[in-house]
Enzyme design. Sequence first.
Site, PDB file in Angstrom:
ATOM      1  N   ASP A  99       0.793  -1.229   0.000  1.00  0.00           N
ATOM      2  CA  ASP A  99       0.000   0.000   0.000  1.00  0.00           C
ATOM      3  C   ASP A  99       0.822   1.273   0.000  1.00  0.00           C
ATOM      4  O   ASP A  99       0.367   2.327   0.439  1.00  0.00           O
ATOM      5  CB  ASP A  99      -0.903  -0.016   1.242  1.00  0.00           C
ATOM      6  CG  ASP A  99      -0.123  -0.373   2.496  1.00  0.00           C
ATOM      7  OD1 ASP A  99       1.102  -0.157   2.505  1.00  0.00           O
ATOM      8  OD2 ASP A  99      -0.725  -0.868   3.467  1.00  0.00           O
ATOM      9  N   GLU A 121      -0.518  -9.048  -0.997  1.00  0.00           N
ATOM     10  CA  GLU A 121      -1.031  -8.481   0.264  1.00  0.00           C
ATOM     11  C   GLU A 121      -2.267  -7.612  -0.016  1.00  0.00           C
ATOM     12  O   GLU A 121      -2.373  -6.455   0.397  1.00  0.00           O
ATOM     13  CB  GLU A 121       0.029  -7.690   1.030  1.00  0.00           C
ATOM     14  CG  GLU A 121      -0.301  -7.466   2.503  1.00  0.00           C
ATOM     15  CD  GLU A 121       0.750  -6.643   3.230  1.00  0.00           C
ATOM     16  OE1 GLU A 121       0.786  -5.413   3.051  1.00  0.00           O
ATOM     17  OE2 GLU A 121       1.547  -7.238   3.974  1.00  0.00           O
ATOM     18  N   GLU A 135      -2.141   4.877   3.429  1.00  0.00           N
ATOM     19  CA  GLU A 135      -2.095   3.498   2.930  1.00  0.00           C
ATOM     20  C   GLU A 135      -3.479   2.896   2.683  1.00  0.00           C
ATOM     21  O   GLU A 135      -3.664   2.109   1.757  1.00  0.00           O
ATOM     22  CB  GLU A 135      -1.302   2.616   3.899  1.00  0.00           C
ATOM     23  CG  GLU A 135       0.195   2.894   3.914  1.00  0.00           C
ATOM     24  CD  GLU A 135       0.591   4.110   4.739  1.00  0.00           C
ATOM     25  OE1 GLU A 135      -0.295   4.703   5.395  1.00  0.00           O
ATOM     26  OE2 GLU A 135       1.776   4.487   4.716  1.00  0.00           O
ATOM     27  N   HIS A 216       7.068   4.869  12.790  1.00  0.00           N
ATOM     28  CA  HIS A 216       7.278   5.699  11.600  1.00  0.00           C
ATOM     29  C   HIS A 216       5.994   6.226  10.965  1.00  0.00           C
ATOM     30  O   HIS A 216       6.056   6.966   9.981  1.00  0.00           O
ATOM     31  CB  HIS A 216       8.026   4.905  10.527  1.00  0.00           C
ATOM     32  CG  HIS A 216       7.186   3.834   9.886  1.00  0.00           C
ATOM     33  ND1 HIS A 216       6.324   4.091   8.847  1.00  0.00           N
ATOM     34  CD2 HIS A 216       7.046   2.525  10.157  1.00  0.00           C
ATOM     35  CE1 HIS A 216       5.705   2.968   8.506  1.00  0.00           C
ATOM     36  NE2 HIS A 216       6.121   2.006   9.284  1.00  0.00           N
ATOM     37  N   HIS A 248      13.764   4.848  12.506  1.00  0.00           N
ATOM     38  CA  HIS A 248      13.458   5.034  11.078  1.00  0.00           C
ATOM     39  C   HIS A 248      14.174   6.283  10.575  1.00  0.00           C
ATOM     40  O   HIS A 248      14.333   7.258  11.323  1.00  0.00           O
ATOM     41  CB  HIS A 248      11.935   5.176  10.945  1.00  0.00           C
ATOM     42  CG  HIS A 248      11.402   5.043   9.549  1.00  0.00           C
ATOM     43  ND1 HIS A 248      11.546   6.023   8.602  1.00  0.00           N
ATOM     44  CD2 HIS A 248      10.708   4.051   8.946  1.00  0.00           C
ATOM     45  CE1 HIS A 248      10.958   5.644   7.470  1.00  0.00           C
ATOM     46  NE2 HIS A 248      10.439   4.437   7.655  1.00  0.00           N
TER      47      HIS A 248
HETATM   48  C1  UD1 Z   1       6.854   4.736   3.559  1.00  0.00           C
HETATM   49  C2  UD1 Z   1       5.446   4.352   3.085  1.00  0.00           C
HETATM   50  C3  UD1 Z   1       4.715   3.613   4.196  1.00  0.00           C
HETATM   51  C4  UD1 Z   1       5.535   2.463   4.725  1.00  0.00           C
HETATM   52  C5  UD1 Z   1       6.914   2.961   5.149  1.00  0.00           C
HETATM   53  C6  UD1 Z   1       7.769   1.817   5.603  1.00  0.00           C
HETATM   54  C7  UD1 Z   1       4.197   5.823   1.553  1.00  0.00           C
HETATM   55  C8  UD1 Z   1       3.366   7.027   1.411  1.00  0.00           C
HETATM   56  N1  UD1 Z   1       4.683   5.572   2.792  1.00  0.00           N
HETATM   57  O1  UD1 Z   1       6.721   5.683   4.601  1.00  0.00           O
HETATM   58  O2  UD1 Z   1       3.491   3.116   3.684  1.00  0.00           O
HETATM   59  O3  UD1 Z   1       4.866   1.912   5.829  1.00  0.00           O
HETATM   60  O4  UD1 Z   1       7.532   3.594   4.030  1.00  0.00           O
HETATM   61  O5  UD1 Z   1       8.909   2.244   6.282  1.00  0.00           O
HETATM   62  O6  UD1 Z   1       4.433   5.143   0.599  1.00  0.00           O
HETATM   63  N2  UD1 Z   1      14.345   8.126   4.437  1.00  0.00           N
HETATM   64  C9  UD1 Z   1      15.711   8.056   4.267  1.00  0.00           C
HETATM   65  N3  UD1 Z   1      16.262   6.856   3.872  1.00  0.00           N
HETATM   66  C10 UD1 Z   1      15.521   5.737   3.678  1.00  0.00           C
HETATM   67  C11 UD1 Z   1      14.123   5.825   3.871  1.00  0.00           C
HETATM   68  C12 UD1 Z   1      13.559   7.034   4.234  1.00  0.00           C
HETATM   69  O7  UD1 Z   1      16.432   9.028   4.457  1.00  0.00           O
HETATM   70  O8  UD1 Z   1      16.072   4.682   3.327  1.00  0.00           O
HETATM   71  C13 UD1 Z   1      13.742   9.430   4.820  1.00  0.00           C
HETATM   72  C14 UD1 Z   1      13.767  10.472   3.693  1.00  0.00           C
HETATM   73  O9  UD1 Z   1      13.941  11.731   4.233  1.00  0.00           O
HETATM   74  C15 UD1 Z   1      12.352  10.344   3.097  1.00  0.00           C
HETATM   75  C16 UD1 Z   1      11.558  10.091   4.343  1.00  0.00           C
HETATM   76  O10 UD1 Z   1      12.363   9.224   5.150  1.00  0.00           O
HETATM   77  O11 UD1 Z   1      11.936  11.488   2.394  1.00  0.00           O
HETATM   78  C17 UD1 Z   1      10.191   9.521   4.135  1.00  0.00           C
HETATM   79  O12 UD1 Z   1      10.186   8.394   3.272  1.00  0.00           O
HETATM   80  P1  UD1 Z   1       8.771   7.947   2.618  1.00  0.00           P
HETATM   81  O13 UD1 Z   1       8.986   6.694   1.848  1.00  0.00           O
HETATM   82  O14 UD1 Z   1       8.138   9.079   1.910  1.00  0.00           O
HETATM   83  O15 UD1 Z   1       7.842   7.717   3.851  1.00  0.00           O
HETATM   84  P2  UD1 Z   1       7.888   6.668   5.020  1.00  0.00           P
HETATM   85  O16 UD1 Z   1       7.391   7.400   6.208  1.00  0.00           O
HETATM   86  O17 UD1 Z   1       9.193   5.982   5.059  1.00  0.00           O
HETATM   87  N1  UDP Z   2      12.620  -3.880   9.923  1.00  0.00           N
HETATM   88  C1  UDP Z   2      13.983  -3.990   9.685  1.00  0.00           C
HETATM   89  N2  UDP Z   2      14.823  -3.184  10.402  1.00  0.00           N
HETATM   90  C2  UDP Z   2      14.392  -2.287  11.312  1.00  0.00           C
HETATM   91  C3  UDP Z   2      12.994  -2.171  11.521  1.00  0.00           C
HETATM   92  C4  UDP Z   2      12.143  -2.982  10.808  1.00  0.00           C
HETATM   93  O1  UDP Z   2      14.420  -4.811   8.869  1.00  0.00           O
HETATM   94  O2  UDP Z   2      15.223  -1.603  11.922  1.00  0.00           O
HETATM   95  C5  UDP Z   2      11.700  -4.724   9.136  1.00  0.00           C
HETATM   96  C6  UDP Z   2      10.709  -5.522   9.924  1.00  0.00           C
HETATM   97  O3  UDP Z   2      11.210  -6.805  10.177  1.00  0.00           O
HETATM   98  C7  UDP Z   2       9.482  -5.569   9.023  1.00  0.00           C
HETATM   99  C8  UDP Z   2       9.608  -4.320   8.191  1.00  0.00           C
HETATM  100  O4  UDP Z   2      10.933  -3.852   8.338  1.00  0.00           O
HETATM  101  O5  UDP Z   2       9.507  -6.675   8.152  1.00  0.00           O
HETATM  102  C9  UDP Z   2       8.625  -3.278   8.631  1.00  0.00           C
HETATM  103  O6  UDP Z   2       8.937  -2.077   8.006  1.00  0.00           O
HETATM  104  P1  UDP Z   2       8.287  -0.706   8.454  1.00  0.00           P
HETATM  105  O7  UDP Z   2       7.899  -0.779   9.882  1.00  0.00           O
HETATM  106  O8  UDP Z   2       9.247   0.354   8.025  1.00  0.00           O
HETATM  107  O9  UDP Z   2       7.019  -0.590   7.505  1.00  0.00           O
HETATM  108  P2  UDP Z   2       5.522  -1.140   7.571  1.00  0.00           P
HETATM  109  O10 UDP Z   2       5.571  -2.612   7.771  1.00  0.00           O
HETATM  110  O11 UDP Z   2       4.842  -0.405   8.688  1.00  0.00           O
HETATM  111  O12 UDP Z   2       4.951  -0.756   6.249  1.00  0.00           O
END
Ligand code: UD1
Ligand code: UDP
Length: 376
Positions: A99, A121, A135, A216, A248
């Site tokens: 999602d 999923e 989501e 997060h 995160h």
């Molecule tokens: C995203 C997804 C969410 C998912 C989550 C898992 C959307 C809208 N959100 O949220 O559904 O549950 O990922 O973790 O698709 N960033 C880094 N490095 C990384 C990852 C993130 O620096 O490897 C930082 C960046 O500043 C980035 C911000 O996190 O802009 C947000 O990332 P984004 O993918 O937009 O949103 P999440 O909150 O991670």
């Molecule tokens: N996870 C990971 N390292 C971390 C935290 C989470 O590998 O430090 C894994 C965790 O095992 C799970 C997934 O990341 O499978 C969950 O990701 P996240 O919570 O970012 O996203 P969501 O599941 O809420 O979309």
Amino acid sequence: MTSPARILVVFGTRPEAIKMFPLIHALKADERFECVVCVSAQHRQMLDQVMEIAGIVPDHDLDVMQPGQTLDGLTATLLTGLGQVMDTVSPDRVVVQGDTATAMAGALAAYYRKIPVDHVEAGLRSHNIYHPWPEEVNRKIIGTMASLHFAPTATAAAALINENIDPARVHVTGNTVIDALHWVSGEIGKRPELAGDLAALEQRFAGRRIIGVTSHRRENFGEGMEQIAQAIRRIAERPDVAVIFPVHLNPNVRHVMNERLAGLDNVALIEPLDYPHFARLLNIADIMLTDSGGVQEEAPALGRPVLVMRETTERPEGVEAGTAKLVGTDAARIVSEISTLLDDKDAYEAMARAHNPFGDGDSARRIVELLANEIG
Ligand code: UD1
Ligand code: UDP
């Protein structure tokens, strides 16, 4: 012999990578398919951590991540970028997972080209469009376009059928996260050093009850994050407790946690763990405190009580099984629920039972067979 069907697998974030790698492994091992991998890199470092462990090298990498990216800016970039990859690859089918913005834009770009898109999923519903946000709407949008719906549980399948999706297109496959967990546990079994970097923390916190934390969710930014930090501070006043919190990389999370929780002796704010180390954390934690979707699936599978910092969940199976409990983001409530688990042995034992409502670890194989039936 007919040529293999070209499947374009599209994903962009850490949890999608974890839930897609078992399917990619299975597709790549099957001569009926040519599997092409496209990552948007909506996440960068957290995506790459998974790709490296799973041994997957993407064929296309859009590298879209920007610090502090917005939903609309991200979605616009994804839609055009993924569309261009689809024009280059000309896949027979596109597969998306879950999602995220990447999954939604990937499905939409495929639909605009009339390429069938299959959804891994499928059917998770909280029935509240702001929890989780965005989501809930992303997966509903994907559901309107998907050709095959791979529902992880009977509950998810029922939700789709309730929305008038043709039941013949809906299949209960289990969740590939359980396949991923089995795979990574097997790898750690062969090479324990893959999860060895937590040893120093384990030693430092020996004799204490460990609380593993992740957080997060966008809907918890601001006041929610403040409350979560406050709850952790108060719980950390107990000398019998230690908190391990891989933070995160989202700046909206890091800023608050670093500001409020730095310098506490028994709170380890650490960088995101790669998947083997996170699996290790799930194993050593007495309690998981999280707003994550995936952790709500993994913790029940391992019999770890999981307190979910949300008002509602699209994964009711863990709550029904008794391993997960919704506690919201009010600091006082979180502290009280954790204290109960720490001090009341019966309450703890009632939650600490392994359940596998999310699958048996054979989901990727089922999905591959369903795809094979579809291509004929
Ligand atoms: C995203 C997804 C969410 C998912 C989550 C898992 C959307 C809208 N959100 O949220 O559904 O549950 O990922 O973790 O698709 N960033 C880094 N490095 C990384 C990852 C993130 O620096 O490897 C930082 C960046 O500043 C980035 C911000 O996190 O802009 C947000 O990332 P984004 O993918 O937009 O949103 P999440 O909150 O991670
Ligand atoms: N996870 C990971 N390292 C971390 C935290 C989470 O590998 O430090 C894994 C965790 O095992 C799970 C997934 O990341 O499978 C969950 O990701 P996240 O919570 O970012 O996203 P969501 O599941 O809420 O979309």
